[in-house]
Design a protein around this motif. Sequence first.
Motif, PDB file in Angstrom:
ATOM      1  N   LEU A   1       0.864  -1.177   0.000  1.00  7.95           N
ATOM      2  CA  LEU A   1       0.000   0.000   0.000  1.00  7.95           C
ATOM      3  C   LEU A   1       0.902   1.229   0.000  1.00  7.95           C
ATOM      4  CD1 LEU A   1      -1.676  -2.351   1.495  1.00  7.95           C
ATOM      5  CD2 LEU A   1      -3.130  -0.492   2.280  1.00  7.95           C
ATOM      6  N   GLU A   2       0.775   2.061  -1.005  1.00  5.76           N
ATOM      7  CA  GLU A   2       1.586   3.273  -1.095  1.00  5.76           C
ATOM      8  C   GLU A   2       0.734   4.461  -0.658  1.00  5.76           C
ATOM      9  OE1 GLU A   2       4.400   5.755  -4.241  1.00  5.76           O
ATOM     10  OE2 GLU A   2       3.275   3.999  -4.919  1.00  5.76           O
ATOM     11  N   LEU A   3       1.267   5.261   0.270  1.00  3.51           N
ATOM     12  CA  LEU A   3       0.491   6.349   0.874  1.00  3.51           C
ATOM     13  C   LEU A   3       1.306   7.640   0.898  1.00  3.51           C
ATOM     14  CD1 LEU A   3       0.236   3.652   3.221  1.00  3.51           C
ATOM     15  CD2 LEU A   3      -1.990   4.765   3.054  1.00  3.51           C
TER      16      LEU A   3
ATOM     17  N   THR B   1       7.262  -0.966   7.190  1.00  4.62           N
ATOM     18  CA  THR B   1       7.076   0.253   6.401  1.00  4.62           C
ATOM     19  C   THR B   1       8.387   0.660   5.748  1.00  4.62           C
ATOM     20  OG1 THR B   1       7.512   1.637   8.348  1.00  4.62           O
ATOM     21  CG2 THR B   1       5.208   1.094   7.867  1.00  4.62           C
ATOM     22  N   LEU B   2       8.265   1.389   4.656  1.00  3.55           N
ATOM     23  CA  LEU B   2       9.428   1.878   3.917  1.00  3.55           C
ATOM     24  C   LEU B   2       9.315   3.388   3.735  1.00  3.55           C
ATOM     25  CD1 LEU B   2       9.540  -0.857   1.126  1.00  3.55           C
ATOM     26  CD2 LEU B   2      11.122  -0.670   3.054  1.00  3.55           C
ATOM     27  N   LYS B   3      10.433   4.066   3.907  1.00  7.02           N
ATOM     28  CA  LYS B   3      10.478   5.511   3.687  1.00  7.02           C
ATOM     29  C   LYS B   3      10.446   5.804   2.182  1.00  7.02           C
ATOM     30  CE  LYS B   3      11.283   6.576   8.093  1.00  7.02           C
ATOM     31  NZ  LYS B   3      10.320   7.359   8.911  1.00  7.02           N
ATOM     32  N   PRO B   4      10.111   7.032   1.796  1.00  6.18           N
ATOM     33  CA  PRO B   4      10.112   7.384   0.369  1.00  6.18           C
ATOM     34  C   PRO B   4      11.485   7.175  -0.259  1.00  6.18           C
ATOM     35  CG  PRO B   4       8.955   9.058   1.635  1.00  6.18           C
ATOM     36  CD  PRO B   4       9.600   8.137   2.628  1.00  6.18           C
ATOM     37  N   VAL B   5      11.485   6.593  -1.460  1.00  4.36           N
ATOM     38  CA  VAL B   5      12.720   6.374  -2.208  1.00  4.36           C
ATOM     39  C   VAL B   5      12.359   6.286  -3.688  1.00  4.36           C
ATOM     40  CG1 VAL B   5      12.585   3.844  -1.972  1.00  4.36           C
ATOM     41  CG2 VAL B   5      14.798   4.932  -2.437  1.00  4.36           C
TER      42      VAL B   5
ATOM     43  N   LEU C   1      16.814  -1.066  -1.810  1.00  3.88           N
ATOM     44  CA  LEU C   1      16.053   0.070  -1.295  1.00  3.88           C
ATOM     45  C   LEU C   1      14.786   0.283  -2.115  1.00  3.88           C
ATOM     46  CD1 LEU C   1      18.950   2.626  -0.656  1.00  3.88           C
ATOM     47  CD2 LEU C   1      17.800   1.177   1.015  1.00  3.88           C
ATOM     48  N   ILE C   2      14.922   0.173  -3.443  1.00  2.66           N
ATOM     49  CA  ILE C   2      13.767   0.365  -4.327  1.00  2.66           C
ATOM     50  C   ILE C   2      12.788  -0.794  -4.158  1.00  2.66           C
ATOM     51  CG2 ILE C   2      13.009   0.654  -6.710  1.00  2.66           C
ATOM     52  CD1 ILE C   2      14.673   2.975  -5.745  1.00  2.66           C
ATOM     53  N   GLY C   3      13.312  -2.012  -4.200  1.00  2.00           N
ATOM     54  CA  GLY C   3      12.451  -3.192  -4.106  1.00  2.00           C
ATOM     55  C   GLY C   3      11.794  -3.337  -2.757  1.00  2.00           C
TER      56      GLY C   3
END
Length: 455
Positions: A61-63, A136-140, A341-343
Amino acid sequence: MDRRTASDNSGRSAELKAPARRRLLGAATILLLPVIPRVAMAAKLLAVRTWPAEDYTRVTLELDSELRAEHFTLENPHRMVVDIQGMEMNPALNDLVRKVRPDDPYISSLRVAQNRANVIRIVFDLKQAIAPQVFTLKPVGDYKFRLVLDLYPKVAQDPLTALLKKMPQKKLDEDPLARVLNDISNNPKGTGMTAMPVIPNSVAPATGPSSPGKSPTPLGRRRMVTIALDAGHGGEDPGAIGKGGTREKDVVLAIAQKLKARIDATPGMRAYLTRDGDYFVPLHVRVEKARRVKADLFVSIHADAFPRPTAGGSSVYVLSERGASSTAAKWLAEKENSADLIGGINIQTQNQQVAKILLDLSTSAQIKDSTQLASNMLDQLRNVYRLHKPQVENAGFAVLRAPDMPSILVETAFISNPTEEQMLRSAQTQDRFAVAMHTGIQQFFRANPHLASTG
């Protein structure tokens, strides 16, 4: 003091006190204003994506802001419940329900509802027991904040077992050891097995056609050799994207599959794909998978990109012990090494110590063999298309740091070059690259029979 003086002093005193009174009245006005509670804004859902695969299924889920999530699993039947805080029901969540595929190995269906104020609950109906990871992942790159749900099987399948299960009977007959391992995997408790087959000291002569259907060329007496083919990027990581929208992850998987078909059609050889579909595989896991299947070679396949669209040609890289052979090679390695990082790798659960061991044990002998393999590959690629540079290049690619097998990275062409992007989309050109790499691999083993000798 006369009356006039007293009156003047009184007037001045009143004037001095007036501003103070006004300030006090102003403050009182502020204090009397009603206190309005701040209402937290619900996060905006930008996109939902699912990546089903045999290894695991990923849901993303991208927010526009970071969220917190809690999860738990249930049995009889198997379910996973995820509570996402900071969200309200959104029509876009319906896309998530529609994105569940019938052939997903893990998810049967899912339901989404408002559980309580500012909390969304997602219930996954599962096809098997899972060991989930939620992070969760930070914006990249082009992504904003991501909430990632990885659904792994509770009992992970060993890569070697998976390889043997997919091997046709003809290949199993060529490799007596594979037959033994296959019997063990199919009969883990020995049920139905009467005696362990005898493994001969040598196997039938291995041969290698340059393409399926052609007459074989003898390669000498050898055991079955395993080639690990690593299609770069995948899943959340599209790799480089050409001006026409061609994604690197799609092109290189197509080439890897064509190359696998040719290797599998070669007696004495079999291929293993570290990624056989559109899903993300961390760099160190690619290396680990190749080692688990006892791979003799590791070939990572990519489609180059560069800020200058006129850059073009094929390249082959090996691991560098002393830095990159060029500025472009260094830039490319740094870009490829950022794939995790992207994946979207779960850094909290990654075993950093194991990853470091896998990525720091490369030897001079491995790099020497890798350079010879790369030279063979480069000689063949020049017959398909022009070369970016006429010699093997070096750079610190993380995916090439396997300590016990020759490893190379092939950049087939520049997807950032509009002409080469169009070329890479062609099935005929993809097949020509597969033929060239297949021939390069065969030449390497002819020159190094000891690496494929019978044990």
